[in-house]
Design a protein around this motif. Structure first.
Motif, PDB file in Angstrom:
ATOM      1  N   ASN A   1      66.582  26.875  45.286  1.00  0.00           N
ATOM      2  CA  ASN A   1      65.678  25.883  45.855  1.00  0.00           C
ATOM      3  C   ASN A   1      66.471  24.726  46.450  1.00  0.00           C
ATOM      4  OD1 ASN A   1      63.237  27.153  45.142  1.00  0.00           O
ATOM      5  ND2 ASN A   1      63.421  26.421  43.049  1.00  0.00           N
ATOM      6  N   GLU A   2      65.976  24.208  47.572  1.00  0.00           N
ATOM      7  CA  GLU A   2      66.585  23.026  48.158  1.00  0.00           C
ATOM      8  C   GLU A   2      65.732  21.821  47.793  1.00  0.00           C
ATOM      9  OE1 GLU A   2      68.063  23.299  52.192  1.00  0.00           O
ATOM     10  OE2 GLU A   2      67.492  25.409  52.187  1.00  0.00           O
ATOM     11  N   THR A   3      66.402  20.694  47.582  1.00  0.00           N
ATOM     12  CA  THR A   3      65.713  19.487  47.153  1.00  0.00           C
ATOM     13  C   THR A   3      65.460  18.584  48.349  1.00  0.00           C
ATOM     14  OG1 THR A   3      66.775  19.607  44.989  1.00  0.00           O
ATOM     15  CG2 THR A   3      65.833  17.483  45.639  1.00  0.00           C
ATOM     16  N   TYR A   4      64.218  18.178  48.519  1.00  0.00           N
ATOM     17  CA  TYR A   4      63.858  17.198  49.534  1.00  0.00           C
ATOM     18  C   TYR A   4      63.089  16.071  48.855  1.00  0.00           C
ATOM     19  CZ  TYR A   4      64.949  20.843  52.918  1.00  0.00           C
ATOM     20  OH  TYR A   4      65.569  21.811  53.659  1.00  0.00           O
ATOM     21  N   PHE A   5      62.979  14.953  49.557  1.00  0.00           N
ATOM     22  CA  PHE A   5      62.247  13.811  49.032  1.00  0.00           C
ATOM     23  C   PHE A   5      61.183  13.409  50.036  1.00  0.00           C
ATOM     24  CE2 PHE A   5      66.346  13.778  47.012  1.00  0.00           C
ATOM     25  CZ  PHE A   5      66.045  13.489  45.686  1.00  0.00           C
ATOM     26  N   GLU A   6      59.978  13.200  49.524  1.00  0.00           N
ATOM     27  CA  GLU A   6      58.853  12.837  50.372  1.00  0.00           C
ATOM     28  C   GLU A   6      58.372  11.449  49.987  1.00  0.00           C
ATOM     29  OE1 GLU A   6      55.008  15.263  51.736  1.00  0.00           O
ATOM     30  OE2 GLU A   6      54.969  14.730  49.633  1.00  0.00           O
ATOM     31  N   ALA A   7      58.153  10.598  50.995  1.00  0.00           N
ATOM     32  CA  ALA A   7      57.672   9.243  50.728  1.00  0.00           C
ATOM     33  C   ALA A   7      56.234   9.287  50.225  1.00  0.00           C
ATOM     34  CB  ALA A   7      57.763   8.387  51.986  1.00  0.00           C
ATOM     35  N   MET A   8      56.007   8.731  49.053  1.00  0.00           N
ATOM     36  CA  MET A   8      54.643   8.668  48.522  1.00  0.00           C
ATOM     37  C   MET A   8      54.113   7.236  48.510  1.00  0.00           C
ATOM     38  SD  MET A   8      55.015   9.001  44.384  1.00  0.00           S
ATOM     39  CE  MET A   8      53.458   8.155  44.165  1.00  0.00           C
ATOM     40  N   LEU A   9      54.985   6.263  48.738  1.00  0.00           N
ATOM     41  CA  LEU A   9      54.561   4.867  48.776  1.00  0.00           C
ATOM     42  C   LEU A   9      55.491   4.137  49.738  1.00  0.00           C
ATOM     43  CD1 LEU A   9      52.495   2.936  47.324  1.00  0.00           C
ATOM     44  CD2 LEU A   9      54.409   2.208  45.907  1.00  0.00           C
ATOM     45  N   PRO A  10      54.942   3.457  50.755  1.00  0.00           N
ATOM     46  CA  PRO A  10      55.820   2.747  51.693  1.00  0.00           C
ATOM     47  C   PRO A  10      56.407   1.505  51.040  1.00  0.00           C
ATOM     48  CG  PRO A  10      53.529   2.266  52.188  1.00  0.00           C
ATOM     49  CD  PRO A  10      53.513   3.302  51.106  1.00  0.00           C
ATOM     50  N   SER A  11      57.461   0.990  51.625  1.00  0.00           N
ATOM     51  CA  SER A  11      57.995  -0.284  51.133  1.00  0.00           C
ATOM     52  C   SER A  11      56.955  -1.376  51.399  1.00  0.00           C
ATOM     53  CB  SER A  11      59.305  -0.614  51.842  1.00  0.00           C
ATOM     54  OG  SER A  11      59.097  -0.768  53.225  1.00  0.00           O
ATOM     55  N   TYR A  12      56.846  -2.316  50.506  1.00  0.00           N
ATOM     56  CA  TYR A  12      55.812  -3.334  50.665  1.00  0.00           C
ATOM     57  C   TYR A  12      56.307  -4.744  50.361  1.00  0.00           C
ATOM     58  CZ  TYR A  12      55.421  -2.649  45.578  1.00  0.00           C
ATOM     59  OH  TYR A  12      55.686  -2.533  44.229  1.00  0.00           O
ATOM     60  N   MET A  13      57.566  -4.887  49.961  1.00  0.00           N
ATOM     61  CA  MET A  13      58.136  -6.208  49.680  1.00  0.00           C
ATOM     62  C   MET A  13      59.434  -6.369  50.457  1.00  0.00           C
ATOM     63  SD  MET A  13      56.300  -8.023  47.427  1.00  0.00           S
ATOM     64  CE  MET A  13      57.221  -9.015  46.251  1.00  0.00           C
ATOM     65  N   SER A  14      59.799  -7.598  50.753  1.00  0.00           N
ATOM     66  CA  SER A  14      61.063  -7.884  51.416  1.00  0.00           C
ATOM     67  C   SER A  14      61.627  -9.182  50.867  1.00  0.00           C
ATOM     68  CB  SER A  14      60.868  -7.982  52.936  1.00  0.00           C
ATOM     69  OG  SER A  14      59.949  -9.012  53.249  1.00  0.00           O
ATOM     70  N   GLY A  15      62.878  -9.419  51.173  1.00  0.00           N
ATOM     71  CA  GLY A  15      63.516 -10.656  50.755  1.00  0.00           C
ATOM     72  C   GLY A  15      64.004 -11.411  51.967  1.00  0.00           C
ATOM     73  N   SER A  16      64.832 -12.397  51.750  1.00  0.00           N
ATOM     74  CA  SER A  16      65.410 -13.157  52.855  1.00  0.00           C
ATOM     75  C   SER A  16      66.739 -13.736  52.408  1.00  0.00           C
ATOM     76  CB  SER A  16      64.467 -14.281  53.304  1.00  0.00           C
ATOM     77  OG  SER A  16      64.237 -15.191  52.248  1.00  0.00           O
ATOM     78  N   ASN A  17      67.664 -13.820  53.364  1.00  0.00           N
ATOM     79  CA  ASN A  17      68.991 -14.387  53.099  1.00  0.00           C
ATOM     80  C   ASN A  17      69.670 -13.716  51.906  1.00  0.00           C
ATOM     81  OD1 ASN A  17      68.657 -16.283  55.202  1.00  0.00           O
ATOM     82  ND2 ASN A  17      67.513 -17.636  53.834  1.00  0.00           N
ATOM     83  N   PHE A  18      69.567 -12.374  51.859  1.00  0.00           N
ATOM     84  CA  PHE A  18      70.214 -11.556  50.825  1.00  0.00           C
ATOM     85  C   PHE A  18      69.627 -11.784  49.423  1.00  0.00           C
ATOM     86  CE2 PHE A  18      73.581 -12.764  53.924  1.00  0.00           C
ATOM     87  CZ  PHE A  18      73.607 -11.560  54.598  1.00  0.00           C
ATOM     88  N   LEU A  19      68.460 -12.413  49.349  1.00  0.00           N
ATOM     89  CA  LEU A  19      67.857 -12.697  48.046  1.00  0.00           C
ATOM     90  C   LEU A  19      66.468 -12.084  47.965  1.00  0.00           C
ATOM     91  CD1 LEU A  19      68.780 -16.489  47.665  1.00  0.00           C
ATOM     92  CD2 LEU A  19      69.989 -14.534  46.676  1.00  0.00           C
ATOM     93  N   PHE A  20      66.142 -11.549  46.796  1.00  0.00           N
ATOM     94  CA  PHE A  20      64.797 -11.062  46.537  1.00  0.00           C
ATOM     95  C   PHE A  20      63.987 -12.091  45.758  1.00  0.00           C
ATOM     96  CE2 PHE A  20      61.566  -8.791  44.078  1.00  0.00           C
ATOM     97  CZ  PHE A  20      60.944  -8.056  45.086  1.00  0.00           C
ATOM     98  N   LYS A  21      64.664 -12.926  44.998  1.00  0.00           N
ATOM     99  CA  LYS A  21      64.037 -13.963  44.168  1.00  0.00           C
ATOM    100  C   LYS A  21      63.045 -13.343  43.186  1.00  0.00           C
ATOM    101  CE  LYS A  21      64.559 -17.410  47.824  1.00  0.00           C
ATOM    102  NZ  LYS A  21      63.894 -18.401  48.710  1.00  0.00           N
ATOM    103  N   PRO A  22      63.543 -12.492  42.289  1.00  0.00           N
ATOM    104  CA  PRO A  22      62.635 -11.756  41.391  1.00  0.00           C
ATOM    105  C   PRO A  22      61.860 -12.635  40.418  1.00  0.00           C
ATOM    106  CG  PRO A  22      64.914 -11.499  40.696  1.00  0.00           C
ATOM    107  CD  PRO A  22      64.961 -12.172  42.031  1.00  0.00           C
ATOM    108  N   ASN A  23      62.424 -13.762  40.048  1.00  0.00           N
ATOM    109  CA  ASN A  23      61.762 -14.608  39.043  1.00  0.00           C
ATOM    110  C   ASN A  23      60.989 -15.759  39.660  1.00  0.00           C
ATOM    111  OD1 ASN A  23      62.867 -13.029  36.932  1.00  0.00           O
ATOM    112  ND2 ASN A  23      64.802 -14.136  37.122  1.00  0.00           N
ATOM    113  N   SER A  24      60.882 -15.761  40.986  1.00  0.00           N
ATOM    114  CA  SER A  24      60.110 -16.806  41.656  1.00  0.00           C
ATOM    115  C   SER A  24      58.639 -16.423  41.691  1.00  0.00           C
ATOM    116  CB  SER A  24      60.619 -16.999  43.089  1.00  0.00           C
ATOM    117  OG  SER A  24      61.951 -17.459  43.091  1.00  0.00           O
ATOM    118  N   PRO A  25      57.750 -17.417  41.783  1.00  0.00           N
ATOM    119  CA  PRO A  25      56.314 -17.112  41.885  1.00  0.00           C
ATOM    120  C   PRO A  25      56.009 -16.429  43.212  1.00  0.00           C
ATOM    121  CG  PRO A  25      56.691 -19.414  41.270  1.00  0.00           C
ATOM    122  CD  PRO A  25      58.013 -18.864  41.711  1.00  0.00           C
ATOM    123  N   ILE A  26      54.908 -15.716  43.266  1.00  0.00           N
ATOM    124  CA  ILE A  26      54.445 -15.116  44.506  1.00  0.00           C
ATOM    125  C   ILE A  26      53.272 -15.932  45.024  1.00  0.00           C
ATOM    126  CG2 ILE A  26      52.825 -13.506  43.401  1.00  0.00           C
ATOM    127  CD1 ILE A  26      53.671 -11.438  45.559  1.00  0.00           C
TER     128      ILE A  26
END
Length: 602
Positions: free
Chosen positions: A391-416
């Motif tokens: 069997n060959e392994t492939y990957f299928e997108a089941m959820l699109p990306s929905y978040m982004s960051g800025s200036n190389f930062l995601f800021k995980p602990n900041s409020p939304i």
């Protein structure tokens, strides 16, 4: 009718190499006879060596024989030998007699078509006019549909999936676009087909143009264009062009030139069939070769090691074929069979024999001719494929990306913020973008806000609500209680929540009598928001990392180690957040940025 041609003989090997055999330069000569193989335009080349000395030809007696090595390297002992040429090129024959050696070349350059047909094609080519056009995706904000737009250089006969017309402008609406499901269509311009694919991921679109197949190069050239119709930024695809060599996963990054947002498309391409025949051969107990071959295009013919043309199937598309070559072999060496399918793809099957006897005189291999083209005569065309059960392994997108960051930062602990939160919900729920939605809204504080359309669209879908003073307060923070209420209120999430069993029963000291008490219990009992201790802090802002953890769990994003490794490799290749390493929700964060890809075992 046979055509006999006497050609000028070309000495291929260096003089120093020839003289090592003590040969006189003009002692060995050869006559070539060419005939057409019945039912084909292939040429059967017959070489007849002879000796020439003191200005005259030496006559052979009954015992005279030559060692003749065919272009395949196979040795024939006799007064002549034949080899079928199925391709244009220079075919080398090496002759031995006693201590003399010489290599001759026969050039085949007229296999494609006769002169009359070539002249006709030439005239047609001169009459043909290049088709010039420009194309792009556009968005009809009134109909909330994506359309494919094409401008041609002049009036052309254009056929779309909707019908045929004569025009210099085409607008074709691409219907039923769903997340991560490629939509394929063709546009025909003056009888020339152009193939396209459109892939949607959230608010991002990827347009792919596939150029006509070239089986000689076994590849398809494709061009990518990226779009996001929610703003006026220009989007660029990396790479802008690509080559599909076979079925499999391909990656394209769609990114704004301003660097404000980007999306990674990882999609599976199938239906490409640059394949060559699969061939297996063996030497049987009676010293003859047995071959089994298969090809999904249909097998056409075979050229055997001793230069014979073997047709397969004729006009019938034979996909499986077995063959026994009746000529018994007695020497060790490499025996070459060339199998060709009806698309012209070739497989060169070389069967190596190493348990027979070794020829004591003039043992040669394919490289004996010391010419590059002797290898090219047996060059493979098309890509190999394996019909094994692996069997060959492939990957299928089941959820699109929905978040982004800025200036190389995601800021995980900041409020939304409330604006960011409703934008995420619109992206996840695949809402058709509506640039005029804000004109219908009652909110008084969003007219100049970057998320005004998302807020208006989300409000219309009841994802969010405003305040009594008709404000939305887009830059205010979403509290933990508000987030719980949003997840329970959105109708699209009710079935998702029901599918997650309640596994915990938290008794928080600070939610009794709170306006969102029931919503908090519903969300925390399913571990969408994790807690420690006896306090929930309902009015505290929820962090960006907590949001992506809850959403990923709600959507069933529980990646296996293989899936997570794949997602992480894509994150490290295309993203560079510097503030998430070692974070508790690292995996959830990279899924929100890259998308969720499920492993598919085919």
């Amino acid at each position: 009718m046979r055509k006999i041609t006497i050609i000028t003989i070309t000495l291929l090997l260096a003089i120093s190499f020839t003289c090592a055999y003590g040969a006189e330069n003009n002692y060995l000569r050869a006559k070539f006879t060419e005939s057409t193989v019945s039912g084909t335009n292939f040429k059967e080349i017959t070489i007849t060596p002879y000796r020439y000395q003191n200005g005259s030809k030496l006559e052979d007696d009954e015992e005279t024989s030559y060692y003749i090595y065919l272009p395949s390297g196979y040795q024939v002992i006799g007064k002549s030998a034949t080899f079928v040429a199925d391709r244009e090129g220079e075919y080398p024959f090496t002759i031995y007699y006693s201590n003399y050696k010489k290599t001759f070349v026969y050039t085949v350059d007229d296999l494609d078509e006769d002169e009359e047909e070539n002249e006709e094609d030439k005239d047609n080519d001169e009459d043909d006019e290049d088709i010039s056009f420009e194309y792009e995706l556009m968005y009809d904000y009134e109909k909330k549909q994506v359309l494919f737009h094409m401008d041609t250089d002049k009036l052309r006969t254009v056929t779309t999936p909707e019908g045929t017309s004569v025009a210099n402008e085409v607008n074709y609406y691409v219907d039923d676009l769903k997340n991560n499901v490629p939509c394929e269509f063709s546009i025909e311009v003056d009888d020339v087909d152009y193939d396209y694919k459109v892939i949607k991921q959230g608010e991002f679109y990827l347009l792919i143009e596939l150029w006509p197949l070239d089986y000689n190069n076994y590849s398809t050239l494709v061009e990518y264009k990226g779009y996001n119709f929610t703003n006026n930024f220009r989007y660029t695809a990396y790479p802008s062009k690509d080559i599909y060599e076979d079925n499999g996963n391909y990656e394209v990054l769609v990114k704004s030139d301003a660097g404000s947002s980007q999306n990674l498309f990882i999609f599976n391409i199938d239906g490409i069939d640059f394949r060559r025949p699969e061939v297996e051969g063996e030497l049987q107990d009676n010293d003859t070769f047995y071959l089994e071959m298969k090809d999904d295009f249909g097998l056409d013919y075979m050229i055997s090691f001793d230069g014979k043309y073997i047709p397969i199937g004729g006009s019938t598309a034979v996909k499986d074929y077995s063959y026994n070559h009746s000529l018994a072999v007695e020497y060790d060496g490499e025996y070459i069979f060339t199998v060709v399918d009806k698309k012209g793809n070739r497989t060169v099957e070389t069967i190596k024999i190493d348990h027979k006897k070794t020829a004591k005189k003039h043992k040669l291999n394919l490289d004996v001719h010391e010419e590059d083209y002797s290898e090219e005569l047996f060059e493979d065309k098309g890509l190999p494929y394996d019909d094994s059960e692996d069997n060959e392994t492939y990957f299928e997108a089941m959820l699109p990306s929905y978040m982004s960051g800025s200036n190389f930062l995601f800021k995980p602990n900041s409020p939304i913020t409330r604006a960011e939160m409703v934008t995420v919900f619109c992206r996840l729920n695949d809402l058709p973008y509506d640039r005029n939605a804000y004109l219908k809204t009652k909110f008084t504080d969003i007219e100049n806000h970057w998320a005004r359309d998302y807020i208006s669209m989300g409000s219309a879908k009841k994802y969010v609500s405003g305040y009594k003073d008709k404000t939305y307060r887009p830059d205010g923070y979403v509290t933990r209680a508000e987030f719980c209420q949003m997840l329970t209120k959105i109708s699209a999430y009710k079935t998702k929540l029901t599918a997650i069993p309640a596994s915990s029963n938290y008794d928080f000291d600070d939610i009794a009598g709170h306006w969102a008490e029931s919503e908090i219990i519903k969300i925390t009992s399913r571990e969408l928001i994790e807690n420690s201790g006896s306090f929930f802090y309902p009015d505290k802002p929820i962090t960006r990392a907590e949001v992506v953890h809850a959403i990923n769990k709600l959507y069933g994003c529980n990646p296996s180690s293989i899936e997570l490794s794949f997602i992480n490799s894509m994150f490290e290749k295309y993203y560079n957040f510097t503030d998430i390493e070692g974070h508790k929700y690292y995996s959830d964060i990279i899924i929100s940025a890259v998308g969720m890809y499920r492993e598919i075992i085919q």
